[in-house]
Design an enzyme around this catalytic site. Structure first.
Site, PDB file in Angstrom:
ATOM      1  CE  LYS A 108      -4.333   0.849   0.249  1.00 23.71           C
ATOM      2  NZ  LYS A 108      -5.408  -0.310  -0.221  1.00 23.71           N
TER       3      LYS A 108
HETATM    4  N1  GLU Z   1      -6.955  -0.092  -3.504  1.00 23.98           N
HETATM    5  C1  GLU Z   1      -7.953  -1.348  -3.724  1.00 23.98           C
HETATM    6  C2  GLU Z   1      -7.936  -2.126  -2.502  1.00 23.98           C
HETATM    7  O1  GLU Z   1      -7.858  -1.785  -1.621  1.00 23.98           O
HETATM    8  C3  GLU Z   1      -7.473  -1.897  -4.838  1.00 23.98           C
HETATM    9  C4  GLU Z   1      -5.960  -2.264  -4.946  1.00 23.98           C
HETATM   10  C5  GLU Z   1      -5.391  -2.726  -6.344  1.00 23.98           C
HETATM   11  O2  GLU Z   1      -6.278  -2.566  -7.104  1.00 23.98           O
HETATM   12  O3  GLU Z   1      -4.313  -2.742  -6.574  1.00 23.98           O
HETATM   13  O4  GLU Z   1      -7.990  -3.337  -2.810  1.00 23.98           O
END
Ligand code: GLU
Length: 416
Positions: A108
């Site tokens: 993240k």
């Molecule tokens: N931000 C989204 C999540 O928390 C998608 C992450 C992504 O597509 O890599 O799952």
């Protein structure tokens, strides 16, 4: 909303992690390795603001676990995006990608800023500088960012451009891009679609007619607005929705398409003519069948959990419940379907987007939604089977499956 500040978001996620690790009888060393982020980068992000002053932001990219494949996870622009929150969200990505069996690890990113107060030019400069500062960790086979809270397809276009200026045109470096730049059709609606897929499966399981179900959605952004739209399309009665400013409630059901139009025109849902205005706190306590928190983390905590009246909670947001709330609601017999299953649709279609980019190919909407539904079905069934076999909660089952898969692959690779 943090009502238990003694515990960070990362500690809270690890309460769920430890319960699963205990049940699996995981050795201390393995547990420590799986819990700890593999790599953490903190960067300083100076931005020339429109008023000529320089403002200095702090950003992170945290790669939690890469045993199953390249690191994958969104980038969040939010005032609360501190190191503990980004760490927690990175760890959730590890368990999510493992649970739905897509070939990624978990990561993240975040920049602590308030995008709602920033101009497009300021956000463009912030995104570029952040990307330049983390680009040495990224790569189509290393780490692939995507949108999250406060970021969107435009942010991904800027990230792709900033990365491309160093490495050459690389569409597969981010997912959730605009379709014109190699994004996938169906990516914008994917998280909401996956959440409603889980909602209808749970409703069937509970002998509830999904078409008659009264649904409350907290958050009317990328995830919540699509969840509300798809739920309404499938005949559910969406009785309340909210955004950051507040919510709107109509016991007869809201006209969701009209709400989307109001939002597109820059309005707030609390001013919607077709409902009564309601606060975000009251909305969570409405009498309803299904509550879908689709905004920020820790909105249901020890203080308000005793007053939640929904029969089932579908966690479309990441970590919307504290462990204390989870215990209170479980004791009250309210079913909770966890984030790592419910909101996996986003990263699943990110996987399709990445695949399409690698093969320089495009899929149509039917194929995307079809494949999404197959993967969601597989994941939902595996969780449900585990719930039935072991008498655990949906969250425990989801974490058990995720942990087992990551531990197994780490062992195969020979690093444990
Ligand atoms: N931000 C989204 C999540 O928390 C998608 C992450 C992504 O597509 O890599 O799952």
């Amino acid at each position: 909303m943090n009502t238990s500040p003694a515990m960070s978001t990362f500690d809270e996620v690890n309460v769920f992690f430890d319960r699963a690790a205990d049940r699996l009888g995981m050795a201390d060393g393995v547990r420590e390795m799986l819990r700890s982020p593999w790599r953490e980068l903190r960067v300083t992000v100076p931005v020339r603001m429109d008023n000529g002053e320089i403002e200095v932001f702090t950003g992170y990219r945290i790669q939690h676990n890469g045993a199953r494949g390249p690191y994958k996870g969104g980038v969040r622009f939010h005032p609360d995006a501190d190191v503990e929150e980004v760490r927690a969200l990175a760890s959730l990505m590890t368990w999510k990608t493992a649970l739905v069996e897509i070939p990624f690890g978990g990561a993240k990113g975040g920049v602590q800023c308030d995008p709602l107060t920033m101009s497009n030019g300021e956000l463009n400069r912030l995104t570029r500088r952040y990307t330049q500062n983390i680009e040495h960790l990224l790569g189509v086979n290393r780490d692939i960012p995507a949108p999250d809270l406060g970021t969107n397809a435009q942010t991904m276009a800027w990230m792709m451009d900033a990365y491309g200026q160093i490495h050459g045109h690389t569409p597969g470096i981010v997912t959730g891009k605009p379709v014109e730049l190699g994004g996938s059709v169906g990516r914008d609606s994917a998280t909401g679609r996956g959440a409603i897929y889980v909602t209808t499966e749970m409703a069937k399981d509970m002998n509830m007619d999904p078409a008659g179900a009264r649904i409350v959605v907290q958050g009317f952004g990328q995830v919540g607005s699509w969840a509300a739209r798809i739920a309404a399309e499938q005949g559910c009665t969406v009785i309340a929705v909210s955004d950051v400013d507040g919510g709107t409630f109509n016991s007869q059901g809201l006209d969701v398409e009209a709400l989307v139009k109001l939002k597109d025109e820059g309005g707030s849902v609390q001013n919607f003519k077709g409902g009564e205005s309601i606060s975000n706190n009251d909305l969570l306590e409405l009498d309803c069948d299904i509550l879908i928190p689709a905004a920020i983390d820790r909105v249901i905590h020890a203080d308000n959990a005793p007053r939640v009246k929904a029969k089932v909670i579908i966690e479309a947001a990441n970590h919307p419940l504290t462990p204390e709330a989870d215990d209170i609601l479980n004791d009250r017999g309210i079913r909770i379907v966890p984030d790592i299953l419910v909101n996996a649709g986003g990263v699943i279609v990110s996987y399709f987007e990445w695949t399409q980019n690698l093969y320089q190919h495009t899929w149509d909407m039917d194929r995307v939604n079809d494949e999404l539904s197959k993967i969601m079905t597989r994941a939902f069934t595996s969780v449900k089977d585990r719930v039935q076999a072991e008498g655990v909660t949906y969250r425990e089952a989801a974490f058990l499956i995720g942990l087992e898969r990551v531990a197994h692959v780490a062992e195969l690779r020979g690093f444990i």
